[in-house]
Design an enzyme around this catalytic site. Structure first.
Site, PDB file in Angstrom:
ATOM      1  N   HIS A 425      12.588  14.202 -66.568  1.00 34.30           N
ATOM      2  CA  HIS A 425      13.431  13.427 -65.659  1.00 34.30           C
ATOM      3  C   HIS A 425      14.125  12.260 -66.360  1.00 34.30           C
ATOM      4  O   HIS A 425      15.026  11.640 -65.785  1.00 34.30           O
ATOM      5  CB  HIS A 425      12.588  12.905 -64.486  1.00 34.30           C
ATOM      6  CG  HIS A 425      13.321  12.911 -63.180  1.00 34.30           C
ATOM      7  ND1 HIS A 425      14.699  12.844 -63.088  1.00 34.30           N
ATOM      8  CD2 HIS A 425      12.873  12.954 -61.891  1.00 34.30           C
ATOM      9  CE1 HIS A 425      15.061  12.858 -61.819  1.00 34.30           C
ATOM     10  NE2 HIS A 425      13.977  12.923 -61.076  1.00 34.30           N
ATOM     11  N   ARG A 426      13.730  11.940 -67.587  1.00 37.52           N
ATOM     12  CA  ARG A 426      14.455  10.918 -68.342  1.00 37.52           C
ATOM     13  C   ARG A 426      15.851  11.413 -68.709  1.00 37.52           C
ATOM     14  O   ARG A 426      16.765  10.615 -68.921  1.00 37.52           O
ATOM     15  CB  ARG A 426      13.699  10.554 -69.625  1.00 37.52           C
ATOM     16  CG  ARG A 426      12.346   9.902 -69.407  1.00 37.52           C
ATOM     17  CD  ARG A 426      11.613   9.725 -70.725  1.00 37.52           C
ATOM     18  NE  ARG A 426      11.360  11.005 -71.392  1.00 37.52           N
ATOM     19  CZ  ARG A 426      10.728  11.114 -72.559  1.00 37.52           C
ATOM     20  NH1 ARG A 426      10.292  10.025 -73.184  1.00 37.52           N
ATOM     21  NH2 ARG A 426      10.532  12.308 -73.105  1.00 37.52           N
TER      22      ARG A 426
END
EC number: 2.3.1.12
Length: 452
Positions: A425-426
Protein backbone atom coordinates in the site's frame (compact mmCIF):
# COMPACT_ATOMS: atom_id res chain seq x y z
CA UNK A 1 52.50 -34.45 -6.10
CA UNK A 2 50.52 -31.22 -5.94
CA UNK A 3 47.48 -30.99 -3.65
CA UNK A 4 44.74 -28.54 -4.59
CA UNK A 5 42.06 -27.38 -2.17
CA UNK A 6 38.51 -26.64 -3.26
CA UNK A 7 36.97 -23.68 -1.43
CA UNK A 8 33.20 -23.44 -1.03
CA UNK A 9 32.18 -20.76 -3.58
CA UNK A 10 29.41 -18.20 -3.36
CA UNK A 11 26.99 -19.71 -5.87
CA UNK A 12 24.36 -17.04 -5.28
CA UNK A 13 24.20 -13.33 -4.66
CA UNK A 14 26.11 -12.65 -1.46
CA UNK A 15 25.37 -15.99 0.22
CA UNK A 16 27.55 -16.56 3.26
CA UNK A 17 27.10 -20.26 4.01
CA UNK A 18 25.78 -23.56 2.69
CA UNK A 19 25.05 -27.05 3.97
CA UNK A 20 26.83 -30.09 2.57
CA UNK A 21 23.97 -32.36 1.51
CA UNK A 22 25.73 -35.30 -0.15
CA UNK A 23 29.15 -36.20 -1.51
CA UNK A 24 29.22 -37.74 -4.98
CA UNK A 25 32.81 -39.01 -4.62
CA UNK A 26 34.97 -40.69 -1.98
CA UNK A 27 38.68 -40.37 -1.14
CA UNK A 28 40.74 -42.17 -3.78
CA UNK A 29 38.23 -41.63 -6.61
CA UNK A 30 39.51 -40.21 -9.87
CA UNK A 31 37.78 -37.01 -10.96
CA UNK A 32 37.72 -34.97 -14.14
CA UNK A 33 37.19 -31.26 -14.64
CA UNK A 34 33.47 -30.38 -14.39
CA UNK A 35 32.59 -33.72 -12.77
CA UNK A 36 29.99 -33.19 -10.03
CA UNK A 37 31.66 -33.61 -6.66
CA UNK A 38 29.17 -32.48 -4.04
CA UNK A 39 25.59 -31.34 -3.63
CA UNK A 40 25.04 -28.33 -1.36
CA UNK A 41 21.97 -26.53 -0.08
CA UNK A 42 22.05 -22.77 0.19
CA UNK A 43 19.37 -20.51 1.57
CA UNK A 44 17.96 -20.35 -1.95
CA UNK A 45 18.43 -23.64 -3.74
CA UNK A 46 20.02 -27.07 -4.07
CA UNK A 47 23.22 -26.82 -6.14
CA UNK A 48 25.60 -29.41 -7.59
CA UNK A 49 29.23 -28.24 -7.56
CA UNK A 50 31.59 -29.54 -10.27
CA UNK A 51 35.31 -29.90 -9.73
CA UNK A 52 37.65 -27.35 -11.34
CA UNK A 53 40.47 -29.88 -10.87
CA UNK A 54 41.49 -33.15 -12.49
CA UNK A 55 43.12 -35.83 -10.38
CA UNK A 56 42.42 -38.04 -7.39
CA UNK A 57 40.23 -37.04 -4.46
CA UNK A 58 42.45 -36.72 -1.42
CA UNK A 59 40.31 -35.84 1.58
CA UNK A 60 36.73 -34.78 2.21
CA UNK A 61 37.17 -32.00 4.76
CA UNK A 62 33.49 -31.54 5.64
CA UNK A 63 30.89 -34.16 6.60
CA UNK A 64 27.39 -34.38 5.16
CA UNK A 65 24.89 -32.26 7.08
CA UNK A 66 27.51 -29.73 8.17
CA UNK A 67 27.00 -26.04 7.42
CA UNK A 68 30.15 -24.17 6.40
CA UNK A 69 30.96 -20.62 5.41
CA UNK A 70 31.84 -19.52 1.90
CA UNK A 71 35.59 -19.77 1.36
CA UNK A 72 36.02 -22.81 3.61
CA UNK A 73 38.09 -25.69 2.12
CA UNK A 74 35.75 -28.65 1.65
CA UNK A 75 37.89 -31.24 -0.21
CA UNK A 76 41.30 -31.76 -1.76
CA UNK A 77 42.47 -33.19 -5.08
CA UNK A 78 45.91 -34.68 -5.65
CA UNK A 79 47.83 -34.66 -8.94
CA UNK A 80 45.87 -34.08 -12.12
CA UNK A 81 46.33 -30.55 -13.38
CA UNK A 82 49.57 -30.08 -11.42
CA UNK A 83 51.07 -33.12 -13.16
CA UNK A 84 50.18 -31.48 -16.48
CA UNK A 85 51.76 -28.21 -15.46
CA UNK A 86 48.44 -26.47 -14.79
CA UNK A 87 48.12 -24.77 -11.44
CA UNK A 88 45.29 -22.61 -10.19
CA UNK A 89 45.28 -20.19 -7.24
CA UNK A 90 42.53 -20.77 -4.73
CA UNK A 91 40.60 -17.64 -5.74
CA UNK A 92 40.62 -18.61 -9.42
CA UNK A 93 39.61 -22.15 -8.56
CA UNK A 94 36.66 -20.84 -6.62
CA UNK A 95 35.53 -18.65 -9.51
CA UNK A 96 35.99 -21.54 -11.93
CA UNK A 97 33.68 -23.64 -9.77
CA UNK A 98 31.03 -20.92 -9.84
CA UNK A 99 31.33 -20.56 -13.62
CA UNK A 100 31.21 -24.31 -14.11
CA UNK A 101 28.22 -24.66 -11.83
CA UNK A 102 26.42 -22.01 -13.82
CA UNK A 103 27.19 -23.69 -17.14
CA UNK A 104 26.37 -27.29 -16.31
CA UNK A 105 23.11 -28.50 -17.82
CA UNK A 106 21.26 -31.01 -15.69
CA UNK A 107 19.24 -33.66 -17.44
CA UNK A 108 17.33 -36.58 -16.01
CA UNK A 109 15.46 -39.36 -17.69
CA UNK A 110 12.53 -38.95 -15.39
CA UNK A 111 11.62 -36.08 -13.06
CA UNK A 112 11.62 -36.82 -9.37
CA UNK A 113 8.19 -37.39 -7.93
CA UNK A 114 6.89 -35.39 -5.04
CA UNK A 115 7.66 -31.82 -6.04
CA UNK A 116 4.56 -29.86 -6.90
CA UNK A 117 4.83 -26.71 -8.95
CA UNK A 118 1.98 -24.40 -8.18
CA UNK A 119 -0.24 -24.45 -11.24
CA UNK A 120 0.74 -27.87 -12.57
CA UNK A 121 -0.19 -30.37 -9.88
CA UNK A 122 1.83 -33.46 -9.08
CA UNK A 123 5.00 -34.35 -10.91
CA UNK A 124 4.36 -36.60 -13.86
CA UNK A 125 6.40 -39.50 -15.19
CA UNK A 126 8.18 -40.04 -18.42
CA UNK A 127 8.38 -36.31 -19.12
CA UNK A 128 11.59 -35.00 -20.59
CA UNK A 129 12.79 -31.46 -20.78
CA UNK A 130 12.27 -29.89 -24.17
CA UNK A 131 12.80 -26.58 -25.86
CA UNK A 132 10.12 -24.74 -27.76
CA UNK A 133 10.61 -25.43 -31.44
CA UNK A 134 8.53 -22.51 -32.69
CA UNK A 135 9.76 -19.53 -30.65
CA UNK A 136 8.28 -16.94 -32.92
CA UNK A 137 4.86 -18.44 -33.37
CA UNK A 138 1.95 -16.78 -31.65
CA UNK A 139 -1.44 -18.24 -30.99
CA UNK A 140 -3.95 -17.18 -33.60
CA UNK A 141 -7.57 -18.23 -33.90
CA UNK A 142 -6.97 -19.29 -37.52
CA UNK A 143 -4.43 -21.88 -36.37
CA UNK A 144 -7.00 -23.67 -34.27
CA UNK A 145 -9.10 -26.50 -35.56
CA UNK A 146 -12.83 -25.83 -35.38
CA UNK A 147 -13.65 -25.79 -31.70
CA UNK A 148 -16.06 -28.38 -30.49
CA UNK A 149 -19.11 -26.84 -29.04
CA UNK A 150 -17.49 -25.94 -25.75
CA UNK A 151 -19.02 -27.35 -22.65
CA UNK A 152 -21.96 -25.03 -22.64
CA UNK A 153 -23.73 -24.80 -19.34
CA UNK A 154 -26.52 -27.27 -19.10
CA UNK A 155 -25.14 -29.51 -21.81
CA UNK A 156 -25.66 -33.18 -21.09
CA UNK A 157 -22.52 -35.18 -20.29
CA UNK A 158 -20.89 -37.27 -23.00
CA UNK A 159 -22.18 -40.75 -23.66
CA UNK A 160 -20.71 -43.00 -20.95
CA UNK A 161 -17.95 -45.32 -22.08
CA UNK A 162 -18.14 -48.77 -20.47
CA UNK A 163 -15.18 -50.15 -18.52
CA UNK A 164 -12.15 -50.87 -20.68
CA UNK A 165 -12.06 -54.55 -19.83
CA UNK A 166 -8.27 -54.66 -19.84
CA UNK A 167 -7.71 -52.09 -22.60
CA UNK A 168 -5.99 -48.72 -22.12
CA UNK A 169 -7.70 -46.30 -19.77
CA UNK A 170 -7.73 -42.58 -20.56
CA UNK A 171 -7.22 -40.63 -17.34
CA UNK A 172 -5.11 -37.67 -16.31
CA UNK A 173 -2.37 -38.16 -13.68
CA UNK A 174 -4.36 -36.45 -10.85
CA UNK A 175 -7.30 -38.75 -11.58
CA UNK A 176 -5.04 -41.81 -11.51
CA UNK A 177 -3.63 -40.68 -8.17
CA UNK A 178 -7.13 -40.15 -6.77
CA UNK A 179 -8.12 -43.63 -7.93
CA UNK A 180 -5.03 -45.09 -6.29
CA UNK A 181 -5.75 -43.26 -3.02
CA UNK A 182 -9.33 -44.51 -3.01
CA UNK A 183 -8.44 -48.04 -4.05
CA UNK A 184 -10.41 -47.78 -7.29
CA UNK A 185 -9.44 -49.94 -10.28
CA UNK A 186 -9.68 -47.58 -13.27
CA UNK A 187 -10.30 -50.47 -15.66
CA UNK A 188 -13.64 -51.06 -13.92
CA UNK A 189 -14.81 -47.44 -14.09
CA UNK A 190 -17.41 -46.23 -16.59
CA UNK A 191 -15.94 -43.09 -18.16
CA UNK A 192 -18.14 -40.07 -18.87
CA UNK A 193 -15.51 -37.61 -20.13
CA UNK A 194 -15.82 -35.80 -23.45
CA UNK A 195 -13.31 -38.08 -25.20
CA UNK A 196 -13.99 -41.17 -23.15
CA UNK A 197 -11.65 -40.24 -20.33
CA UNK A 198 -12.27 -41.08 -16.69
CA UNK A 199 -13.21 -37.97 -14.71
CA UNK A 200 -12.91 -37.14 -11.04
CA UNK A 201 -16.65 -37.63 -10.62
CA UNK A 202 -16.40 -41.10 -12.18
CA UNK A 203 -13.76 -42.13 -9.66
CA UNK A 204 -15.64 -40.67 -6.70
CA UNK A 205 -18.81 -42.39 -7.83
CA UNK A 206 -17.02 -45.73 -8.07
CA UNK A 207 -15.35 -45.40 -4.72
CA UNK A 208 -18.05 -45.47 -2.04
CA UNK A 209 -17.73 -43.51 1.18
CA UNK A 210 -16.97 -46.75 3.00
CA UNK A 211 -14.06 -47.53 0.70
CA UNK A 212 -12.62 -44.08 1.32
CA UNK A 213 -12.29 -44.74 5.02
CA UNK A 214 -11.22 -48.33 4.43
CA UNK A 215 -8.37 -47.55 2.03
CA UNK A 216 -6.98 -44.21 3.25
CA UNK A 217 -4.98 -45.03 6.34
CA UNK A 218 -4.30 -42.46 9.03
CA UNK A 219 -0.66 -42.47 10.16
CA UNK A 220 0.00 -43.56 13.71
CA UNK A 221 1.02 -40.92 16.23
CA UNK A 222 4.82 -40.98 16.72
CA UNK A 223 6.16 -42.32 20.00
CA UNK A 224 7.98 -39.06 20.70
CA UNK A 225 5.75 -36.34 22.10
CA UNK A 226 7.62 -33.61 20.24
CA UNK A 227 9.85 -33.20 17.22
CA UNK A 228 12.42 -30.43 16.94
CA UNK A 229 13.39 -29.33 13.43
CA UNK A 230 16.46 -27.17 13.01
CA UNK A 231 15.63 -23.95 11.18
CA UNK A 232 18.12 -23.71 8.34
CA UNK A 233 18.53 -23.57 4.57
CA UNK A 234 15.42 -22.85 2.55
CA UNK A 235 13.11 -22.87 5.58
CA UNK A 236 15.21 -20.21 7.28
CA UNK A 237 15.30 -18.13 4.11
CA UNK A 238 11.50 -18.43 3.71
CA UNK A 239 10.95 -17.35 7.31
CA UNK A 240 13.21 -14.33 7.01
CA UNK A 241 11.65 -13.26 3.71
CA UNK A 242 8.07 -13.61 4.96
CA UNK A 243 8.76 -11.71 8.19
CA UNK A 244 10.55 -8.96 6.30
CA UNK A 245 7.70 -8.64 3.82
CA UNK A 246 4.83 -8.89 6.29
CA UNK A 247 6.25 -6.34 8.74
CA UNK A 248 7.80 -3.85 6.31
CA UNK A 249 5.22 -3.63 3.52
CA UNK A 250 1.65 -2.70 4.53
CA UNK A 251 -0.42 -5.25 2.63
CA UNK A 252 -3.78 -4.43 1.07
CA UNK A 253 -5.85 -7.21 -0.51
CA UNK A 254 -8.66 -7.23 -3.06
CA UNK A 255 -10.72 -10.10 -4.47
CA UNK A 256 -12.93 -10.77 -7.48
CA UNK A 257 -14.98 -13.75 -8.67
CA UNK A 258 -14.49 -14.50 -12.35
CA UNK A 259 -16.35 -16.54 -14.96
CA UNK A 260 -13.47 -18.63 -16.37
CA UNK A 261 -15.57 -20.69 -18.78
CA UNK A 262 -14.02 -19.16 -21.89
CA UNK A 263 -10.53 -19.64 -20.47
CA UNK A 264 -11.28 -23.34 -20.07
CA UNK A 265 -12.54 -23.44 -23.67
CA UNK A 266 -9.47 -21.54 -24.87
CA UNK A 267 -7.13 -23.95 -23.08
CA UNK A 268 -8.92 -26.86 -24.75
CA UNK A 269 -8.49 -25.24 -28.17
CA UNK A 270 -4.81 -24.49 -27.56
CA UNK A 271 -4.16 -28.13 -26.71
CA UNK A 272 -5.49 -29.06 -30.16
CA UNK A 273 -3.63 -26.32 -32.04
CA UNK A 274 -0.73 -27.57 -34.23
CA UNK A 275 1.73 -25.07 -32.74
CA UNK A 276 1.02 -26.31 -29.22
CA UNK A 277 1.38 -30.05 -29.81
CA UNK A 278 3.57 -31.45 -27.04
CA UNK A 279 3.46 -28.20 -25.06
CA UNK A 280 2.04 -28.04 -21.53
CA UNK A 281 -1.08 -25.87 -21.56
CA UNK A 282 -3.16 -25.05 -18.49
CA UNK A 283 -5.20 -22.14 -17.09
CA UNK A 284 -1.97 -20.95 -15.45
CA UNK A 285 -0.67 -20.06 -18.92
CA UNK A 286 -3.64 -17.78 -19.57
CA UNK A 287 -3.29 -16.33 -16.07
CA UNK A 288 0.40 -15.58 -16.69
CA UNK A 289 -0.36 -13.84 -19.97
CA UNK A 290 -3.19 -11.93 -18.30
CA UNK A 291 -0.83 -10.64 -15.61
CA UNK A 292 1.64 -9.38 -18.22
CA UNK A 293 -1.18 -7.71 -20.16
CA UNK A 294 -2.58 -6.05 -17.04
CA UNK A 295 0.87 -4.86 -15.90
CA UNK A 296 1.28 -2.96 -19.16
CA UNK A 297 -1.96 -1.11 -18.37
CA UNK A 298 -1.11 -0.63 -14.67
CA UNK A 299 2.71 -0.38 -14.44
CA UNK A 300 2.71 0.73 -10.80
CA UNK A 301 2.04 -2.84 -9.65
CA UNK A 302 5.35 -3.82 -11.26
CA UNK A 303 7.42 -1.54 -9.03
CA UNK A 304 9.76 -1.80 -6.07
CA UNK A 305 10.04 0.45 -3.00
CA UNK A 306 13.45 1.72 -1.86
CA UNK A 307 12.51 4.35 0.82
CA UNK A 308 14.10 7.04 -1.33
CA UNK A 309 12.22 6.32 -4.54
CA UNK A 310 9.76 4.05 -6.29
CA UNK A 311 11.31 2.19 -9.21
CA UNK A 312 8.80 1.22 -11.90
CA UNK A 313 10.10 -1.69 -13.99
CA UNK A 314 9.19 -1.66 -17.67
CA UNK A 315 9.87 -5.36 -17.98
CA UNK A 316 8.23 -8.35 -16.33
CA UNK A 317 10.14 -11.12 -14.57
CA UNK A 318 7.08 -13.18 -13.71
CA UNK A 319 7.43 -15.20 -10.51
CA UNK A 320 5.61 -18.52 -10.09
CA UNK A 321 5.33 -19.63 -6.47
CA UNK A 322 6.28 -23.29 -6.26
CA UNK A 323 5.73 -25.75 -3.42
CA UNK A 324 8.51 -28.36 -3.31
CA UNK A 325 9.63 -30.90 -0.68
CA UNK A 326 12.37 -28.41 0.25
CA UNK A 327 9.88 -25.61 0.81
CA UNK A 328 8.50 -22.63 -1.05
CA UNK A 329 10.52 -21.23 -3.94
CA UNK A 330 9.63 -18.50 -6.43
CA UNK A 331 11.52 -18.90 -9.72
CA UNK A 332 10.62 -16.37 -12.36
CA UNK A 333 10.26 -16.21 -16.12
CA UNK A 334 12.67 -13.52 -17.29
CA UNK A 335 11.43 -10.87 -19.76
CA UNK A 336 7.95 -12.36 -19.96
CA UNK A 337 6.60 -9.17 -21.51
CA UNK A 338 8.26 -10.00 -24.83
CA UNK A 339 7.04 -13.58 -25.09
CA UNK A 340 4.32 -14.95 -27.30
CA UNK A 341 1.79 -17.31 -25.78
CA UNK A 342 3.74 -20.26 -27.17
CA UNK A 343 7.07 -18.99 -25.84
CA UNK A 344 5.54 -18.35 -22.42
CA UNK A 345 4.14 -21.88 -22.37
CA UNK A 346 7.61 -23.26 -23.08
CA UNK A 347 9.18 -21.08 -20.38
CA UNK A 348 6.63 -22.20 -17.79
CA UNK A 349 7.21 -25.83 -18.74
CA UNK A 350 10.97 -25.44 -18.36
CA UNK A 351 10.49 -23.72 -15.01
CA UNK A 352 8.22 -26.56 -13.91
CA UNK A 353 10.62 -29.35 -14.81
CA UNK A 354 13.58 -27.57 -13.23
CA UNK A 355 11.67 -27.10 -9.97
CA UNK A 356 10.49 -30.73 -9.96
CA UNK A 357 14.08 -31.90 -10.31
CA UNK A 358 15.23 -29.61 -7.50
CA UNK A 359 17.62 -27.86 -9.88
CA UNK A 360 16.31 -24.30 -9.63
CA UNK A 361 19.33 -22.03 -9.31
CA UNK A 362 19.60 -18.77 -7.32
CA UNK A 363 19.71 -16.76 -10.55
CA UNK A 364 16.34 -18.26 -11.54
CA UNK A 365 14.77 -16.75 -8.42
CA UNK A 366 16.48 -13.35 -8.52
CA UNK A 367 15.06 -10.03 -9.73
CA UNK A 368 11.39 -10.98 -9.85
CA UNK A 369 8.93 -8.13 -10.43
CA UNK A 370 5.47 -9.64 -9.74
CA UNK A 371 4.28 -13.09 -8.70
CA UNK A 372 1.47 -15.60 -9.26
CA UNK A 373 0.58 -18.22 -6.66
CA UNK A 374 -1.80 -20.89 -7.92
CA UNK A 375 -3.40 -22.19 -4.74
CA UNK A 376 -6.23 -23.61 -6.82
CA UNK A 377 -4.25 -26.80 -7.40
CA UNK A 378 -4.72 -27.51 -3.69
CA UNK A 379 -8.49 -27.01 -3.92
CA UNK A 380 -8.43 -23.55 -2.30
CA UNK A 381 -10.84 -20.86 -3.45
CA UNK A 382 -8.62 -17.88 -2.63
CA UNK A 383 -6.16 -16.48 -0.11
CA UNK A 384 -4.25 -13.41 1.04
CA UNK A 385 -0.72 -14.10 -0.21
CA UNK A 386 2.32 -12.36 1.27
CA UNK A 387 4.41 -10.31 -1.12
CA UNK A 388 7.71 -11.62 -2.37
CA UNK A 389 10.34 -9.22 -0.93
CA UNK A 390 11.22 -6.48 -3.40
CA UNK A 391 7.87 -6.72 -5.18
CA UNK A 392 4.63 -4.79 -4.65
CA UNK A 393 2.11 -7.20 -6.18
CA UNK A 394 1.14 -10.87 -5.99
CA UNK A 395 -2.00 -12.56 -7.33
CA UNK A 396 -3.53 -15.83 -6.12
CA UNK A 397 -5.44 -17.98 -8.61
CA UNK A 398 -8.09 -20.07 -6.88
CA UNK A 399 -9.53 -23.40 -7.93
CA UNK A 400 -11.69 -23.38 -11.07
CA UNK A 401 -14.93 -25.27 -10.60
CA UNK A 402 -18.50 -25.21 -11.82
CA UNK A 403 -20.89 -22.96 -9.93
CA UNK A 404 -24.27 -21.35 -10.59
CA UNK A 405 -23.72 -18.09 -12.48
CA UNK A 406 -26.15 -15.57 -13.94
CA UNK A 407 -25.76 -15.27 -17.73
CA UNK A 408 -28.18 -13.05 -19.67
CA UNK A 409 -30.63 -13.16 -16.81
CA UNK A 410 -30.53 -16.95 -16.45
CA UNK A 411 -28.75 -19.05 -13.86
CA UNK A 412 -26.39 -21.48 -15.56
CA UNK A 413 -23.50 -23.68 -14.47
CA UNK A 414 -20.22 -21.96 -15.36
CA UNK A 415 -16.56 -22.50 -14.55
CA UNK A 416 -15.82 -19.92 -11.86
CA UNK A 417 -12.66 -18.94 -10.01
CA UNK A 418 -11.65 -16.30 -7.48
CA UNK A 419 -8.65 -14.02 -7.90
CA UNK A 420 -7.05 -12.59 -4.79
CA UNK A 421 -4.37 -9.93 -4.96
CA UNK A 422 -2.08 -8.50 -2.28
CA UNK A 423 -0.28 -5.20 -2.85
CA UNK A 424 2.18 -2.93 -1.06
CA UNK A 425 0.00 0.00 0.00
CA UNK A 426 3.02 2.32 0.11
CA UNK A 427 3.12 2.08 -3.68
CA UNK A 428 -0.23 0.76 -4.87
CA UNK A 429 -3.41 2.62 -3.98
CA UNK A 430 -6.72 0.83 -3.74
CA UNK A 431 -8.00 2.12 -7.06
CA UNK A 432 -4.87 0.94 -8.89
CA UNK A 433 -5.03 -2.48 -7.24
CA UNK A 434 -8.69 -2.79 -8.18
CA UNK A 435 -8.17 -1.74 -11.80
CA UNK A 436 -5.24 -4.13 -12.16
CA UNK A 437 -7.15 -7.12 -10.80
CA UNK A 438 -10.17 -6.18 -12.91
CA UNK A 439 -7.94 -6.19 -15.99
CA UNK A 440 -6.61 -9.64 -15.10
CA UNK A 441 -10.19 -10.82 -14.58
CA UNK A 442 -11.24 -9.45 -17.98
CA UNK A 443 -8.68 -11.68 -19.72
CA UNK A 444 -9.75 -14.74 -17.73
CA UNK A 445 -13.33 -13.99 -18.77
CA UNK A 446 -12.42 -13.33 -22.42
CA UNK A 447 -8.91 -14.56 -23.35
CA UNK A 448 -9.48 -13.61 -26.99
CA UNK A 449 -8.57 -10.06 -25.91
CA UNK A 450 -4.97 -11.26 -25.83
CA UNK A 451 -5.07 -11.69 -29.60
CA UNK A 452 -6.16 -8.14 -30.39
Amino acid sequence: MRESQFLLPDVGEGLTEAEIVSWKVAPGDSVAVNQVIVEIETAKSLVELPSPFEGTVGELLVVEGQTVEVGTPIFTVNGGEADHGVTEPAGEAEQAAVDAAASVTHESEEPKAGAVIVGYGSAGHGTSRRRVTHPGAAARPAAFPPAESAAEPGRAPSTPVPPSGGGPVIAKPPIRKLAKDLGVDLSTVTATGAIGEVTREDVLREGTQASVFRNIQTPEWPDDREERILVKGVRKAIANAMVTSAFSAPHVSVFVDVDATRTMEFVKRLKSAPDFVGVKVSPLLIMAKAIVWAVRRNPTVNSTWTDEEIIVRHYVNLGIAAATPRGLIVPNVKEAQGMSLLELAGALEELTLTAREGKTQPADMANGTITITNIGVFGMDTGTPILNPGEVGIVALGTIKQKPWVVDGEVRPRFVTTLGGSFDHRVVDGDVASRFLADVASIIEEPALLLD
